[in-house]
Motif scaffolding. Structure first.
Motif, PDB file in Angstrom:
ATOM      1  N   GLN A 155       0.832  -1.207   0.000  1.00  0.00           N
ATOM      2  CA  GLN A 155       0.000   0.000   0.000  1.00  0.00           C
ATOM      3  C   GLN A 155       0.865   1.256   0.000  1.00  0.00           C
ATOM      4  O   GLN A 155       0.532   2.247  -0.658  1.00  0.00           O
ATOM      5  N   LEU A 156       1.981   1.213   0.730  1.00  0.00           N
ATOM      6  CA  LEU A 156       2.918   2.334   0.706  1.00  0.00           C
ATOM      7  C   LEU A 156       3.495   2.509  -0.697  1.00  0.00           C
ATOM      8  O   LEU A 156       3.606   3.640  -1.196  1.00  0.00           O
ATOM      9  N   ALA A 157       3.851   1.397  -1.346  1.00  0.00           N
ATOM     10  CA  ALA A 157       4.333   1.469  -2.727  1.00  0.00           C
ATOM     11  C   ALA A 157       3.284   2.104  -3.627  1.00  0.00           C
ATOM     12  O   ALA A 157       3.601   2.893  -4.525  1.00  0.00           O
ATOM     13  N   GLY A 158       2.025   1.771  -3.386  1.00  0.00           N
ATOM     14  CA  GLY A 158       0.949   2.351  -4.174  1.00  0.00           C
ATOM     15  C   GLY A 158       0.885   3.859  -4.036  1.00  0.00           C
ATOM     16  O   GLY A 158       0.636   4.573  -5.014  1.00  0.00           O
ATOM     17  N   ARG A 159       1.137   4.359  -2.823  1.00  0.00           N
ATOM     18  CA  ARG A 159       1.110   5.811  -2.610  1.00  0.00           C
ATOM     19  C   ARG A 159       2.337   6.483  -3.215  1.00  0.00           C
ATOM     20  O   ARG A 159       2.240   7.580  -3.783  1.00  0.00           O
ATOM     21  N   ILE A 160       3.498   5.835  -3.100  1.00  0.00           N
ATOM     22  CA  ILE A 160       4.731   6.439  -3.620  1.00  0.00           C
ATOM     23  C   ILE A 160       4.681   6.553  -5.136  1.00  0.00           C
ATOM     24  O   ILE A 160       5.034   7.594  -5.708  1.00  0.00           O
ATOM     25  N   TRP A 161       4.228   5.482  -5.799  1.00  0.00           N
ATOM     26  CA  TRP A 161       4.303   5.429  -7.261  1.00  0.00           C
ATOM     27  C   TRP A 161       2.936   5.500  -7.942  1.00  0.00           C
ATOM     28  O   TRP A 161       2.839   5.225  -9.133  1.00  0.00           O
ATOM     29  N   SER A 162       1.907   5.867  -7.181  1.00  0.00           N
ATOM     30  CA  SER A 162       0.562   6.045  -7.757  1.00  0.00           C
ATOM     31  C   SER A 162       0.104   4.802  -8.515  1.00  0.00           C
ATOM     32  O   SER A 162      -0.292   4.861  -9.689  1.00  0.00           O
ATOM     33  N   LEU A 163       0.152   3.668  -7.840  1.00  0.00           N
ATOM     34  CA  LEU A 163      -0.216   2.402  -8.464  1.00  0.00           C
ATOM     35  C   LEU A 163      -1.723   2.185  -8.410  1.00  0.00           C
ATOM     36  O   LEU A 163      -2.416   2.706  -7.534  1.00  0.00           O
ATOM     37  N   HIS A 164      -2.220   1.384  -9.349  1.00  0.00           N
ATOM     38  CA  HIS A 164      -3.616   0.979  -9.329  1.00  0.00           C
ATOM     39  C   HIS A 164      -3.817  -0.098  -8.257  1.00  0.00           C
ATOM     40  O   HIS A 164      -2.869  -0.810  -7.892  1.00  0.00           O
ATOM     41  N   PRO A 165      -5.023  -0.243  -7.737  1.00  0.00           N
ATOM     42  CA  PRO A 165      -5.271  -1.256  -6.701  1.00  0.00           C
ATOM     43  C   PRO A 165      -4.847  -2.662  -7.115  1.00  0.00           C
ATOM     44  O   PRO A 165      -4.317  -3.423  -6.298  1.00  0.00           O
ATOM     45  N   GLN A 166      -5.054  -3.027  -8.386  1.00  0.00           N
ATOM     46  CA  GLN A 166      -4.669  -4.368  -8.815  1.00  0.00           C
ATOM     47  C   GLN A 166      -3.151  -4.546  -8.816  1.00  0.00           C
ATOM     48  O   GLN A 166      -2.641  -5.655  -8.598  1.00  0.00           O
ATOM     49  N   GLN A 167      -2.418  -3.459  -9.054  1.00  0.00           N
ATOM     50  CA  GLN A 167      -0.959  -3.538  -8.989  1.00  0.00           C
ATOM     51  C   GLN A 167      -0.496  -3.699  -7.542  1.00  0.00           C
ATOM     52  O   GLN A 167       0.435  -4.464  -7.262  1.00  0.00           O
ATOM     53  N   VAL A 168      -1.135  -2.984  -6.636  1.00  0.00           N
ATOM     54  CA  VAL A 168      -0.821  -3.136  -5.213  1.00  0.00           C
ATOM     55  C   VAL A 168      -1.060  -4.581  -4.785  1.00  0.00           C
ATOM     56  O   VAL A 168      -0.231  -5.192  -4.097  1.00  0.00           O
ATOM     57  N   HIS A 169      -2.178  -5.136  -5.208  1.00  0.00           N
ATOM     58  CA  HIS A 169      -2.489  -6.525  -4.862  1.00  0.00           C
ATOM     59  C   HIS A 169      -1.455  -7.478  -5.448  1.00  0.00           C
ATOM     60  O   HIS A 169      -1.025  -8.434  -4.785  1.00  0.00           O
ATOM     61  N   GLN A 170      -1.036  -7.224  -6.679  1.00  0.00           N
ATOM     62  CA  GLN A 170      -0.065  -8.107  -7.328  1.00  0.00           C
ATOM     63  C   GLN A 170       1.254  -8.139  -6.560  1.00  0.00           C
ATOM     64  O   GLN A 170       1.907  -9.189  -6.486  1.00  0.00           O
ATOM     65  N   LEU A 171       1.642  -7.023  -5.971  1.00  0.00           N
ATOM     66  CA  LEU A 171       2.888  -6.985  -5.197  1.00  0.00           C
ATOM     67  C   LEU A 171       2.843  -7.920  -3.995  1.00  0.00           C
ATOM     68  O   LEU A 171       3.886  -8.375  -3.525  1.00  0.00           O
ATOM     69  N   THR A 172       1.667  -8.207  -3.494  1.00  0.00           N
ATOM     70  CA  THR A 172       1.540  -9.102  -2.336  1.00  0.00           C
ATOM     71  C   THR A 172       1.454 -10.566  -2.745  1.00  0.00           C
ATOM     72  O   THR A 172       1.515 -11.446  -1.879  1.00  0.00           O
ATOM     73  N   GLN A 173       1.311 -10.832  -4.049  1.00  0.00           N
ATOM     74  CA  GLN A 173       1.078 -12.195  -4.523  1.00  0.00           C
ATOM     75  C   GLN A 173       2.276 -12.808  -5.234  1.00  0.00           C
ATOM     76  O   GLN A 173       2.209 -13.958  -5.677  1.00  0.00           O
ATOM     77  N   LEU A 174       3.366 -12.083  -5.378  1.00  0.00           N
ATOM     78  CA  LEU A 174       4.542 -12.617  -6.059  1.00  0.00           C
ATOM     79  C   LEU A 174       5.129 -13.777  -5.261  1.00  0.00           C
ATOM     80  O   LEU A 174       5.133 -13.756  -4.027  1.00  0.00           O
ATOM     81  N   ASN A 175       5.643 -14.773  -5.966  1.00  0.00           N
ATOM     82  CA  ASN A 175       6.334 -15.835  -5.240  1.00  0.00           C
ATOM     83  C   ASN A 175       7.800 -15.455  -5.045  1.00  0.00           C
ATOM     84  O   ASN A 175       8.245 -14.393  -5.483  1.00  0.00           O
ATOM     85  N   ASP A 176       8.565 -16.316  -4.402  1.00  0.00           N
ATOM     86  CA  ASP A 176       9.936 -15.965  -4.028  1.00  0.00           C
ATOM     87  C   ASP A 176      10.862 -15.778  -5.222  1.00  0.00           C
ATOM     88  O   ASP A 176      11.944 -15.207  -5.078  1.00  0.00           O
ATOM     89  N   THR A 177      10.476 -16.259  -6.388  1.00  0.00           N
ATOM     90  CA  THR A 177      11.337 -16.147  -7.569  1.00  0.00           C
ATOM     91  C   THR A 177      10.830 -15.098  -8.550  1.00  0.00           C
ATOM     92  O   THR A 177      11.271 -15.060  -9.699  1.00  0.00           O
TER      93      THR A 177
END
Length: 243
Positions: free
Chosen positions: A189-211
């Motif tokens: 969510q902080l990344a979303g505020r810094i870079w003006s991300l869309h909600p789906q992009q914010v969600h995607q950042l939480t769903q990445l796997n370790d690779t």
């Protein structure tokens, strides 16, 4: 025909040069199919993805999520013939780069790779023939000790996580490119505020796997899978998030 794809950050005015490097160093990395692009991973069709990390203009970038990614970029920059200087408070975490670079005939580390303290020092002159990757490993809220000021100089900030104070500084929010591994929800969510991300992009950042990671820049949002070759893995270990 090459199937690699180059992710260019804004203002890219040309390709980084080619260099002659020791075979053992070159063998440790996955070379790019496009001249000047540094392979940073693969895309959804397993095509190599390259980024213009070393460029003719001063460049600022950041990695968020751990040491593995930053070490991999450093190793691949060394393979192009670039100077790699790491300013850090934990030199032991970067010693494998010195070992990978090799030694001079008198047993000293080659100057291609230097591990330095987190204090201001004079930088070598960066040129097209000898670009410079300055890695600032100074914690989540690093001081601005080595801003990129010269052509062919890239300063890369290694952020273990996103701290709220980052939004008020120049470390991340003015970066030409940011490489983000998986973030917990509050940091996404902080990344979303810094870079003006869309909600789906914010969600995607939480769903990445370790690779996986996201390559973020002006008008750029690319999901990338980190890959490594056997020789590189001998130096860095398996692909992972954190450290």
């Amino acid at each position: 025909m090459s199937r690699s794809r180059t992710i260019d950050v804004p203002g890219n005015q040309g390709a980084a040069p080619e260099f002659l490097v020791p075979p053992e160093t070159l063998d440790a990395v996955s070379p790019s199919g496009d001249r000047g692009g540094m392979i940073i991973g693969s895309g959804p069709q397993n095509e190599p993805l390259a980024a213009s990390v070393l460029r003719p203009e001063p460049t600022r970038m950041a990695t968020v999520g751990g040491l593995y990614l930053a070490r991999q970029i450093a190793l691949r920059a060394m393979a192009t013939g670039a100077w790699v200087i790491v300013a850090t408070g934990r030199p032991g975490a970067w010693k494998m780069l010195e070992r990978a670079a090799g030694q001079t005939p008198d047993g000293k580390p080659v100057p291609l790779c230097q591990i330095r303290k987190l204090t201001p020092f004079e930088l070598p002159r960066s040129t097209e023939d000898t670009p410079l990757l300055l890695i600032h490993d100074g914690g989540a809220v690093p001081q601005e000790l080595f801003p990129p000021r010269a052509p062919w100089q890239t300063t890369m900030y290694v952020l273990p996580y996103l701290h709220p104070q980052v939004s008020s500084g120049t470390t991340a929010n003015t970066a030409d490119m940011v490489l983000l591994q998986r973030l917990p929800l509050n940091q996404a969510q902080l990344a979303g505020r810094i870079w003006s991300l869309h909600p789906q992009q914010v969600h995607q950042l939480t769903q990445l796997n370790d690779t996986e990671m996201i390559a973020l820049g002006n008008m750029m949002w690319t999901r990338v899978r980190l890959v490594t070759r056997d020789k590189e893995q001998e130096i860095l270990g398996p692909v992972r998030r954190g450290d």
